[in-house]
Write an enzyme that holds these catalytic residues in place. Structure first.
Site, mmCIF file in Angstrom:
data_model
loop_
_atom_site.group_PDB
_atom_site.id
_atom_site.type_symbol
_atom_site.label_atom_id
_atom_site.label_comp_id
_atom_site.label_asym_id
_atom_site.label_seq_id
_atom_site.Cartn_x
_atom_site.Cartn_y
_atom_site.Cartn_z
ATOM 1 N N GLU A 101 0.834 -1.199 0.000
ATOM 2 C CA GLU A 101 0.000 0.000 0.000
ATOM 3 C C GLU A 101 0.872 1.253 0.000
ATOM 4 O O GLU A 101 1.975 1.248 0.554
ATOM 5 C CB GLU A 101 -0.899 -0.012 1.242
ATOM 6 N N GLU A 105 -3.249 10.341 3.294
ATOM 7 C CA GLU A 105 -4.397 10.330 4.192
ATOM 8 C C GLU A 105 -4.537 11.685 4.879
ATOM 9 O O GLU A 105 -3.580 12.199 5.469
ATOM 10 C CB GLU A 105 -4.252 9.238 5.256
#
Length: 226
Positions: A101, A105
């Site tokens: 990943e 964010e």
């Protein structure tokens, strides 16, 4: 610690041009849950995620990619977004405990920062916090992930904010990955210290994605899905 430019290694990675082919608009998306809270308009190249009393939603590309450049203009939700997480990221498979990943964010408690992170085989703990120099809900800004076998770069409005070089013997994302984005209530994590307590006083919250581009030349499935 929270500088505009941060690097995991002193050298700036040189991206392999062959792994960063021309990008194209993302024409089709899959919605993993709550499709009523995700609106996709290919004609205007916009995707809107809504968070309200029903919860949030998550969209993703319809195929995985093996390296390349991924970009989107994003305007984050307005109002008091404490408790929420809104994002754009690459993942080999959301929910898989062995996922690779690469993340951008936004933490709802402070819309003037963004967190970057990456995972290898389910192991993360590579978070860095970056001062944006603006409120991410005030307008659209461009967020870019450049990923190849030996390096990752995170860029905002054309400026590299973090660089990572692969080091032999250390984990590095290499699995083909989907492009994802979601809005969700993360207030239960770390007793609210990560994103803040959820308030909800300005719901509904809208996160806007525009001109999402992907490197269809590195898609590992049929490019006809775009």
């Amino acid at each position: 610690m929270h500088s505009w430019l941060t690097k995991d290694r002193s050298a700036t990675p040189m991206a392999d041009p062959s792994l960063h082919p021309e990008t194209h608009p993302l024409k089709f998306v899959a919605v993993d849950y709550s499709p009523e809270l995700c609106t996709h308009s290919p004609e205007s190249s916009t995707i809107t995620l809504t968070f309200d009393h029903r919860g949030g939603s998550r969209w993703r590309s319809t195929t995985r990619f093996q390296y390349g450049t991924f970009s989107s203009l994003i305007q984050c939700p307005k109002g008091n977004t404490s408790g929420l997480n809104f994002n754009i990221y690459l993942s080999s498979l959301e929910g898989d405990k062995s996922q690779d990943e690469i993340d951008f964010e936004f933490l709802g408690k402070d819309k003037r920062i963004v967190q970057t992170n990456y995972y290898t085989a389910g192991t993360g703990k590579k978070e860095e916090i970056h001062d944006l120099g603006f409120d991410c809900s005030d307008g659209f800004h461009e967020y870019v992930i450049k990923w190849d076998p030996d390096s990752i770069q995170w860029l905002i409005d054309g400026k590299v904010i973090r660089s990572l070089l692969r080091v032999d013997g250390e984990g590095f994302p290499q699995k083909p990955m989907f492009l994802y984005a979601s809005v969700w209530d993360a207030s239960h994590i770390a007793e609210g210290r990560w994103t803040g307590p959820y308030m909800g006083c300005d719901a509904p919250y809208l996160c806007l994605y525009k001109n999402v581009h992907v490197p269809i030349g590195t898609a590992v499935e049929e490019a006809g899905d775009f």
